[in-house]
Design a protein around this motif. Structure first.
Motif, PDB file in Angstrom:
ATOM      1  N   ARG A 158      -3.606   8.734  -2.896  1.00 25.50           N
ATOM      2  CA  ARG A 158      -3.573   9.316  -1.551  1.00 25.50           C
ATOM      3  C   ARG A 158      -4.863   8.998  -0.808  1.00 25.50           C
ATOM      4  NH1 ARG A 158       0.819   8.955  -2.619  1.00 25.50           N
ATOM      5  NH2 ARG A 158       2.383  10.569  -3.035  1.00 25.50           N
ATOM      6  N   THR A 159      -4.733   8.210   0.244  1.00 28.10           N
ATOM      7  CA  THR A 159      -5.885   7.856   1.066  1.00 28.10           C
ATOM      8  C   THR A 159      -6.317   9.057   1.898  1.00 28.10           C
ATOM      9  OG1 THR A 159      -5.224   5.548   1.185  1.00 28.10           O
ATOM     10  CG2 THR A 159      -6.684   6.345   2.933  1.00 28.10           C
ATOM     11  N   ARG A 160      -7.612   9.297   1.897  1.00 25.75           N
ATOM     12  CA  ARG A 160      -8.165  10.321   2.793  1.00 25.75           C
ATOM     13  C   ARG A 160      -9.256   9.679   3.626  1.00 25.75           C
ATOM     14  NH1 ARG A 160      -9.140  13.785  -2.165  1.00 25.75           N
ATOM     15  NH2 ARG A 160      -7.075  14.583  -2.690  1.00 25.75           N
ATOM     16  N   VAL A 161      -9.231   9.992   4.896  1.00 29.53           N
ATOM     17  CA  VAL A 161     -10.265   9.496   5.793  1.00 29.53           C
ATOM     18  C   VAL A 161     -11.355  10.562   5.838  1.00 29.53           C
ATOM     19  CG1 VAL A 161     -10.786   8.749   8.141  1.00 29.53           C
ATOM     20  CG2 VAL A 161      -8.562   8.206   7.114  1.00 29.53           C
ATOM     21  N   VAL A 162     -12.546  10.165   5.411  1.00 29.94           N
ATOM     22  CA  VAL A 162     -13.654  11.124   5.425  1.00 29.94           C
ATOM     23  C   VAL A 162     -14.215  11.169   6.851  1.00 29.94           C
ATOM     24  CG1 VAL A 162     -15.873  11.770   4.411  1.00 29.94           C
ATOM     25  CG2 VAL A 162     -14.154  10.545   3.028  1.00 29.94           C
ATOM     26  N   THR A 163     -14.280  12.379   7.381  1.00 24.31           N
ATOM     27  CA  THR A 163     -14.799  12.581   8.739  1.00 24.31           C
ATOM     28  C   THR A 163     -16.011  13.511   8.645  1.00 24.31           C
ATOM     29  OG1 THR A 163     -13.656  14.630   9.323  1.00 24.31           O
ATOM     30  CG2 THR A 163     -12.364  12.590   9.476  1.00 24.31           C
ATOM     31  N   PRO A 164     -16.747  13.632   9.722  1.00 21.79           N
ATOM     32  CA  PRO A 164     -17.896  14.559   9.679  1.00 21.79           C
ATOM     33  C   PRO A 164     -17.471  15.993   9.334  1.00 21.79           C
ATOM     34  CG  PRO A 164     -18.065  13.114  11.574  1.00 21.79           C
ATOM     35  CD  PRO A 164     -16.706  12.871  10.976  1.00 21.79           C
ATOM     36  N   ASP A 165     -16.197  16.328   9.564  1.00 21.84           N
ATOM     37  CA  ASP A 165     -15.704  17.671   9.231  1.00 21.84           C
ATOM     38  C   ASP A 165     -15.037  17.725   7.861  1.00 21.84           C
ATOM     39  OD1 ASP A 165     -16.550  18.658  11.718  1.00 21.84           O
ATOM     40  OD2 ASP A 165     -14.691  17.965  12.670  1.00 21.84           O
ATOM     41  N   ASP A 181      -7.686  -1.906   0.943  1.00 19.58           N
ATOM     42  CA  ASP A 181      -8.570  -1.294  -0.051  1.00 19.58           C
ATOM     43  C   ASP A 181      -7.852  -0.322  -0.997  1.00 19.58           C
ATOM     44  OD1 ASP A 181     -10.696  -2.812   0.703  1.00 19.58           O
ATOM     45  OD2 ASP A 181     -11.891  -1.185   1.578  1.00 19.58           O
ATOM     46  N   PRO A 182      -6.881   0.470  -0.519  1.00 16.93           N
ATOM     47  CA  PRO A 182      -6.172   1.332  -1.469  1.00 16.93           C
ATOM     48  C   PRO A 182      -5.466   0.510  -2.556  1.00 16.93           C
ATOM     49  CG  PRO A 182      -5.667   1.987   0.786  1.00 16.93           C
ATOM     50  CD  PRO A 182      -6.442   0.712   0.873  1.00 16.93           C
ATOM     51  N   ILE A 183      -4.926  -0.650  -2.173  1.00 19.98           N
ATOM     52  CA  ILE A 183      -4.268  -1.505  -3.169  1.00 19.98           C
ATOM     53  C   ILE A 183      -5.310  -1.984  -4.178  1.00 19.98           C
ATOM     54  CG2 ILE A 183      -2.931  -3.620  -3.565  1.00 19.98           C
ATOM     55  CD1 ILE A 183      -1.890  -3.448  -0.696  1.00 19.98           C
ATOM     56  N   LEU A 184      -6.455  -2.445  -3.656  1.00 22.65           N
ATOM     57  CA  LEU A 184      -7.502  -2.983  -4.530  1.00 22.65           C
ATOM     58  C   LEU A 184      -8.136  -1.885  -5.383  1.00 22.65           C
ATOM     59  CD1 LEU A 184      -9.235  -5.394  -1.966  1.00 22.65           C
ATOM     60  CD2 LEU A 184      -7.531  -5.969  -3.733  1.00 22.65           C
ATOM     61  N   ALA A 185      -7.990  -0.629  -4.948  1.00 19.21           N
ATOM     62  CA  ALA A 185      -8.612   0.480  -5.676  1.00 19.21           C
ATOM     63  C   ALA A 185      -7.794   0.929  -6.879  1.00 19.21           C
ATOM     64  CB  ALA A 185      -8.811   1.665  -4.724  1.00 19.21           C
ATOM     65  N   VAL A 186      -6.539   0.524  -6.946  1.00 24.10           N
ATOM     66  CA  VAL A 186      -5.727   0.945  -8.101  1.00 24.10           C
ATOM     67  C   VAL A 186      -6.388   0.407  -9.368  1.00 24.10           C
ATOM     68  CG1 VAL A 186      -3.471   0.801  -9.225  1.00 24.10           C
ATOM     69  CG2 VAL A 186      -3.618   0.976  -6.737  1.00 24.10           C
ATOM     70  N   ASN A 187      -6.515   1.274 -10.321  1.00 24.46           N
ATOM     71  CA  ASN A 187      -7.223   0.975 -11.566  1.00 24.46           C
ATOM     72  C   ASN A 187      -6.780  -0.363 -12.171  1.00 24.46           C
ATOM     73  OD1 ASN A 187      -8.752   1.253 -13.878  1.00 24.46           O
ATOM     74  ND2 ASN A 187      -7.263   2.604 -14.890  1.00 24.46           N
ATOM     75  N   GLY A 188      -7.697  -1.344 -12.180  1.00 28.84           N
ATOM     76  CA  GLY A 188      -7.401  -2.634 -12.814  1.00 28.84           C
ATOM     77  C   GLY A 188      -6.904  -3.704 -11.855  1.00 28.84           C
ATOM     78  N   ASN A 190       0.825  -1.209   0.000  1.00 28.96           N
ATOM     79  CA  ASN A 190       0.000   0.000   0.000  1.00 28.96           C
ATOM     80  C   ASN A 190       0.858   1.258   0.000  1.00 28.96           C
ATOM     81  OD1 ASN A 190      -2.106   1.897   0.529  1.00 28.96           O
ATOM     82  ND2 ASN A 190      -1.625   1.765   2.725  1.00 28.96           N
ATOM     83  N   THR A 191       0.577   2.156  -0.938  1.00 28.13           N
ATOM     84  CA  THR A 191       1.232   3.473  -0.916  1.00 28.13           C
ATOM     85  C   THR A 191       0.203   4.583  -0.719  1.00 28.13           C
ATOM     86  OG1 THR A 191       1.140   3.573  -3.329  1.00 28.13           O
ATOM     87  CG2 THR A 191       3.195   2.776  -2.339  1.00 28.13           C
ATOM     88  N   GLY A 207      -6.629   9.556  -6.827  1.00 30.87           N
ATOM     89  CA  GLY A 207      -5.636   9.159  -7.833  1.00 30.87           C
ATOM     90  C   GLY A 207      -5.720   7.699  -8.224  1.00 30.87           C
ATOM     91  N   ALA A 208      -6.461   6.890  -7.435  1.00 31.61           N
ATOM     92  CA  ALA A 208      -6.483   5.438  -7.686  1.00 31.61           C
ATOM     93  C   ALA A 208      -7.063   5.107  -9.059  1.00 31.61           C
ATOM     94  CB  ALA A 208      -7.287   4.730  -6.595  1.00 31.61           C
TER      95      ALA A 208
END
Lengths: 306, 306
Positions: free
Chosen positions: A137-144, A199-206, A33-34, A169-170
């Motif tokens: 770039r992973t972002r954690v979505v928060t209520p803010d 999940d970020p690894i699995l999200a890379v296109n393809g 994971n990057t 970017g994934a």
């Protein structure tokens, strides 16, 4: 054989070390994971790649789960005096990796190439591949609103509530071309955080399609044992997302991808529910407090595959 | 009064510390050579600015003439293992300055602004001004072609023969706009290397004219004492350039600019020849082995001006 192991940082790196101890370099490739990489103090920090590199080189800090053992903090102390950003701890020796990577990247070398160069200098003979050479770039979505991963994870100590995740970017990132999809015997998803490490690894296109197209068994090891995460915010995230903090819920998360699901002995009672998802199940000792546990779990998974 | 002191690294910084000890911050401004700045490991290294900053902050290494005292080298040792460039020694604490400056420059702040921010964090209240915020890069011309200054000075330990000097960028660089030319009482050229510490400052587009236009006395302190340089390659360079290694030759180098020339007591016999260049001369104790020597030389120069 060629085993492909998908891994994040500390939890996954433990099993990765197990595989590295029982398989020669030509038999296993680690895809890392990057999504939690970031630019900091002008450096490219790649926390999961670095944790795996240090773990395989056996110079990792065994307590912290990041950084090097026997580290010193003169740089950090001096930076604090300058009013610099000290929330992300960079040890004196660790800094050498980051500055050397900066030099390699500035010279036009890819993250894969830099990773390989650095790992081999530390005596690592196994192949460590960033999931992509392009930024995700992973972002954690928060209520803010969304938080950059390291701000969530390190600076804010996982305190904000997670309501979702984004992998910027994934969709446009290319798979690392060095991943040997055509010759895989099996794929293992290490016991890393499903949401922010796997999940970020699995999200890379393809990536997901390429894994499925191999036809190889895909074995996931549950990072939830007895309703708890071994380390890190997995269980907290599950609660916040309204998901039960159970190994079954992790299996459900991987449904449609994973063919074999490894649960810990303490979760024996979850087997039926996991099997109902169409996965083969195996019950193993998955908590890895010693090196023996790591190599034993690696061996057991290899038996399962064969 | 406002004194402007032009200085390079170690030799000049000693006298600068003397001035800082005897003059309040509002009475003296230090203008520093940035011709030996360079980009290294993705960092902006500014050796003379840093030496002056550390000297005024009283954290300089008193033996080496660069870097910090009580320094550690964990970073450098780890970088060596990576096969990184280790010819330019960066201590663990020193690195904090360089990474913090990188952060400030990346945020769009000028070198002057970054220098000021860093110095004030180290408790320096006197004003340190890079000669220009634009890049000027000193190159030592050798029989094999020009060498970037730090390659000549540090990597190659001043071994190549110097046949000339280039100050790339000096013609288009702007003077640091913070230099208070309009209100100067006097200008002092500290006992730094005339060729690679002072000449780059004088080479910045408009500097020489701006200094002369002030009408203020311009006092130079000879870096050559008894036919030798106190430290560094000044005498070696003079030999290679076919210039006698004498204080008179330094005075001649500054002819047309300098109004007062300070020689050491051991060079008393040079007074007549220096006076013949149209300069007033003063004989002082210029070798500064103790802090007392530094403040005493600063006081004597101030008396000379008044």
């Amino acid at each position: 054989m060629t085993l492909l192991a998908l891994t994040g940082g500390v939890g996954g790196a433990k099993l990765a070390l197990g595989f590295a101890k029982v398989l020669p370099p030509e038999d296993v490739v680690f895809v890392v994971n990057t999504g939690d990489d970031f630019e900091h103090l002008g450096l490219h920090i790649s926390p999961d790649v670095d944790t795996l590199t240090y773990t395989l080189a056996e110079v990792a800090n065994p307590v912290a789960g990041w950084g090097r053992k026997d580290e010193t903090w003169r740089f950090m102390d001096a930076l604090e005096r300058f009013g610099g950003e000290t929330w992300f701890r960079l040890g004196d020796a660790d800094l050498a990796l980051h500055l050397h990577r900066r030099t390699l990247l500035d010279a036009g070398r890819s993250l894969t190439d830099a990773t390989n160069e650095i790992a081999s200098r530390l005596g690592v003979n196994h192949t460590i591949l960033p999931m992509s050479d392009h930024p995700v770039r992973t972002r954690v979505v928060t209520p803010d609103g969304p938080l950059a991963f390291q701000h969530y994870f390190v600076r804010d100590r996982c305190e904000p509530k997670a309501v979702g995740f984004e992998f910027a970017g994934a969709e446009t990132a290319s798979l690392n071309p060095a991943i040997p999809f055509e010759s895989l015997t099996a794929i293992v998803i290490c016991p890393s955080n499903p949401f922010v490490s796997v999940d970020p690894i699995l999200a890379v296109n393809g990536m997901r399609d390429a894994l499925l197209a191999t036809g190889a068994p895909i074995v996931a090891v549950s990072p939830i044992v007895g309703g708890r995460a071994i380390k890190g915010p997995t269980a907290k995230m599950m609660r916040e997302l309204g998901i039960p903090t159970t190994t079954e819920a992790v299996a459900k998360h991987y449904a449609g991808l994973v063919t074999h699901f490894v649960i810990d002995k303490v979760d024996e009672c979850a087997r039926a529910e996991v099997a109902a998802l169409g996965m083969e199940t195996a019950t193993l000792q998955t908590v890895m407090t010693t090196l023996d546990h790591r190599t034993q779990l690696a061996r057991s998974i290899l038996e399962l595959i064969r």
